[in-house]
Design a protein around this motif. Sequence first.
Motif, PDB file in Angstrom:
ATOM      1  N   HIS A 254       6.500  -4.062  11.468  1.00 36.48           N
ATOM      2  CA  HIS A 254       5.553  -3.490  10.507  1.00 36.48           C
ATOM      3  C   HIS A 254       6.231  -2.665   9.407  1.00 36.48           C
ATOM      4  CE1 HIS A 254       2.474  -4.686  13.368  1.00 36.48           C
ATOM      5  NE2 HIS A 254       3.196  -4.096  14.306  1.00 36.48           N
ATOM      6  N   LEU A 255       7.536  -2.773   9.255  1.00 34.54           N
ATOM      7  CA  LEU A 255       8.261  -1.885   8.335  1.00 34.54           C
ATOM      8  C   LEU A 255       7.777  -1.952   6.883  1.00 34.54           C
ATOM      9  CD1 LEU A 255      11.893  -2.162   9.730  1.00 34.54           C
ATOM     10  CD2 LEU A 255      10.310  -0.237   9.946  1.00 34.54           C
ATOM     11  N   GLU A 256       7.250  -3.079   6.462  1.00 32.99           N
ATOM     12  CA  GLU A 256       6.794  -3.200   5.071  1.00 32.99           C
ATOM     13  C   GLU A 256       5.284  -3.029   4.944  1.00 32.99           C
ATOM     14  OE1 GLU A 256       9.243  -2.961   3.055  1.00 32.99           O
ATOM     15  OE2 GLU A 256      10.632  -3.310   4.709  1.00 32.99           O
ATOM     16  N   ALA A 257       4.592  -2.710   6.027  1.00 39.77           N
ATOM     17  CA  ALA A 257       3.137  -2.532   5.996  1.00 39.77           C
ATOM     18  C   ALA A 257       2.749  -1.266   5.251  1.00 39.77           C
ATOM     19  CB  ALA A 257       2.588  -2.488   7.423  1.00 39.77           C
ATOM     20  N   ARG A 258       1.588  -1.307   4.617  1.00 39.47           N
ATOM     21  CA  ARG A 258       1.031  -0.115   3.975  1.00 39.47           C
ATOM     22  C   ARG A 258       0.602   0.871   5.059  1.00 39.47           C
ATOM     23  NH1 ARG A 258      -3.403   0.200   1.457  1.00 39.47           N
ATOM     24  NH2 ARG A 258      -4.487  -1.368   2.665  1.00 39.47           N
ATOM     25  N   THR A 259       0.554   2.148   4.704  1.00 38.01           N
ATOM     26  CA  THR A 259       0.084   3.181   5.624  1.00 38.01           C
ATOM     27  C   THR A 259      -1.088   3.924   4.980  1.00 38.01           C
ATOM     28  OG1 THR A 259       1.412   5.035   4.808  1.00 38.01           O
ATOM     29  CG2 THR A 259       2.479   3.538   6.396  1.00 38.01           C
ATOM     30  N   PRO A 260      -1.850   4.675   5.770  1.00 37.28           N
ATOM     31  CA  PRO A 260      -2.914   5.501   5.190  1.00 37.28           C
ATOM     32  C   PRO A 260      -2.370   6.608   4.284  1.00 37.28           C
ATOM     33  CG  PRO A 260      -3.183   5.318   7.573  1.00 37.28           C
ATOM     34  CD  PRO A 260      -1.867   4.712   7.226  1.00 37.28           C
ATOM     35  N   CYS A 261      -1.114   6.927   4.425  1.00 31.31           N
ATOM     36  CA  CYS A 261      -0.453   7.879   3.533  1.00 31.31           C
ATOM     37  C   CYS A 261      -0.077   7.045   2.298  1.00 31.31           C
ATOM     38  CB  CYS A 261       0.777   8.481   4.214  1.00 31.31           C
ATOM     39  SG  CYS A 261       1.478   9.883   3.363  1.00 31.31           S
ATOM     40  N   THR A 262      -0.966   7.024   1.323  1.00 28.06           N
ATOM     41  CA  THR A 262      -0.977   6.004   0.275  1.00 28.06           C
ATOM     42  C   THR A 262       0.320   5.829  -0.501  1.00 28.06           C
ATOM     43  OG1 THR A 262      -1.975   7.576  -1.259  1.00 28.06           O
ATOM     44  CG2 THR A 262      -3.473   6.136  -0.036  1.00 28.06           C
TER      45      THR A 262
ATOM     46  N   GLY B 141      -6.728  14.741   4.167  1.00 27.26           N
ATOM     47  CA  GLY B 141      -7.008  13.750   3.130  1.00 27.26           C
ATOM     48  C   GLY B 141      -6.986  12.317   3.595  1.00 27.26           C
ATOM     49  N   ARG B 142      -7.180  12.098   4.883  1.00 28.41           N
ATOM     50  CA  ARG B 142      -7.160  10.746   5.423  1.00 28.41           C
ATOM     51  C   ARG B 142      -8.529  10.349   5.959  1.00 28.41           C
ATOM     52  NH1 ARG B 142      -2.371  12.968   5.508  1.00 28.41           N
ATOM     53  NH2 ARG B 142      -0.477  11.725   5.580  1.00 28.41           N
ATOM     54  N   ASP B 143      -8.843   9.068   5.814  1.00 32.30           N
ATOM     55  CA  ASP B 143     -10.066   8.528   6.364  1.00 32.30           C
ATOM     56  C   ASP B 143      -9.783   8.085   7.792  1.00 32.30           C
ATOM     57  OD1 ASP B 143     -12.252   7.006   7.139  1.00 32.30           O
ATOM     58  OD2 ASP B 143     -12.185   5.659   5.417  1.00 32.30           O
ATOM     59  N   PRO B 144     -10.417   8.713   8.799  1.00 31.41           N
ATOM     60  CA  PRO B 144     -10.140   8.345  10.190  1.00 31.41           C
ATOM     61  C   PRO B 144     -10.449   6.882  10.497  1.00 31.41           C
ATOM     62  CG  PRO B 144     -11.368  10.395  10.089  1.00 31.41           C
ATOM     63  CD  PRO B 144     -11.327   9.851   8.701  1.00 31.41           C
ATOM     64  N   GLY B 145     -11.255   6.224   9.671  1.00 28.06           N
ATOM     65  CA  GLY B 145     -11.589   4.823   9.898  1.00 28.06           C
ATOM     66  C   GLY B 145     -10.667   3.846   9.199  1.00 28.06           C
ATOM     67  N   TRP B 146      -9.581   4.350   8.588  1.00 26.36           N
ATOM     68  CA  TRP B 146      -8.663   3.487   7.832  1.00 26.36           C
ATOM     69  C   TRP B 146      -8.078   2.408   8.730  1.00 26.36           C
ATOM     70  CZ3 TRP B 146      -3.719   1.631   7.695  1.00 26.36           C
ATOM     71  CH2 TRP B 146      -3.230   1.183   6.473  1.00 26.36           C
ATOM     72  N   THR B 147      -8.051   1.195   8.211  1.00 23.01           N
ATOM     73  CA  THR B 147      -7.386   0.106   8.923  1.00 23.01           C
ATOM     74  C   THR B 147      -6.495  -0.644   7.947  1.00 23.01           C
ATOM     75  OG1 THR B 147      -9.219  -1.425   8.503  1.00 23.01           O
ATOM     76  CG2 THR B 147      -9.245  -0.238  10.604  1.00 23.01           C
ATOM     77  N   VAL B 148      -5.469  -1.242   8.467  1.00 20.98           N
ATOM     78  CA  VAL B 148      -4.559  -2.036   7.644  1.00 20.98           C
ATOM     79  C   VAL B 148      -5.303  -3.307   7.215  1.00 20.98           C
ATOM     80  CG1 VAL B 148      -3.452  -3.278   9.553  1.00 20.98           C
ATOM     81  CG2 VAL B 148      -2.182  -2.850   7.465  1.00 20.98           C
ATOM     82  N   SER B 149      -5.137  -3.690   5.969  1.00 24.13           N
ATOM     83  CA  SER B 149      -5.843  -4.892   5.508  1.00 24.13           C
ATOM     84  C   SER B 149      -4.884  -6.009   5.202  1.00 24.13           C
ATOM     85  CB  SER B 149      -6.669  -4.564   4.272  1.00 24.13           C
ATOM     86  OG  SER B 149      -5.895  -3.962   3.269  1.00 24.13           O
TER      87      SER B 149
END
Length: 189
Positions: A20-28, A181-189
Amino acid sequence: MLIERATAPLLDLIPELEPHLEARTPCTDYTVRQLINHLLFWAPSLTGGATKEAIAPPAAAESDLDLTTGDCLAALTASITTTVKAWSDPAAWEGTTYMGGPMELPAELVGAMVAGEFVVHGWDLARAAGRDLPVDPDIAEYLEAELAKTAEQARQMGIFGPEVAVAKSAPAMHRVLGLTGRDPGWTVS
């Protein structure tokens, strides 16, 4: 010890981050790799807070240095383990200390910031990998109370994003995430 309980879920997660090294994170601002670089970049300062040393980061900006070459997951595990060991000394939480610069701060405040760094960014990394981070509810309640003390200042400094509204009846970890500042429902898309 508080710091050990706060970091245990992140340490358990690290071996699973490789795909997952190139995946986006909730920390935008960060991918998984960039967030690992962030944690490695600040690791000496976080450890220095426990030993009462004002240790500056290794470069002027995170973008000036790529610390993710080689086995960055092993390096992350080692740096977190070093920081946990330093903050496991009860003396680390007493008096005043530093957080990467010359300004003295209450050691308890810095210790809470370190625990928050690992828990919140641990959650960011877990979500980027499509997982939840199993944070001890007592740790989450502690962090909510501690981070609330400096949340507005952290937002002004750009450390936290705008607060995300979370119900008071939500789990403590969700309230911590909203506070930072994070949405607890954030999911990777």
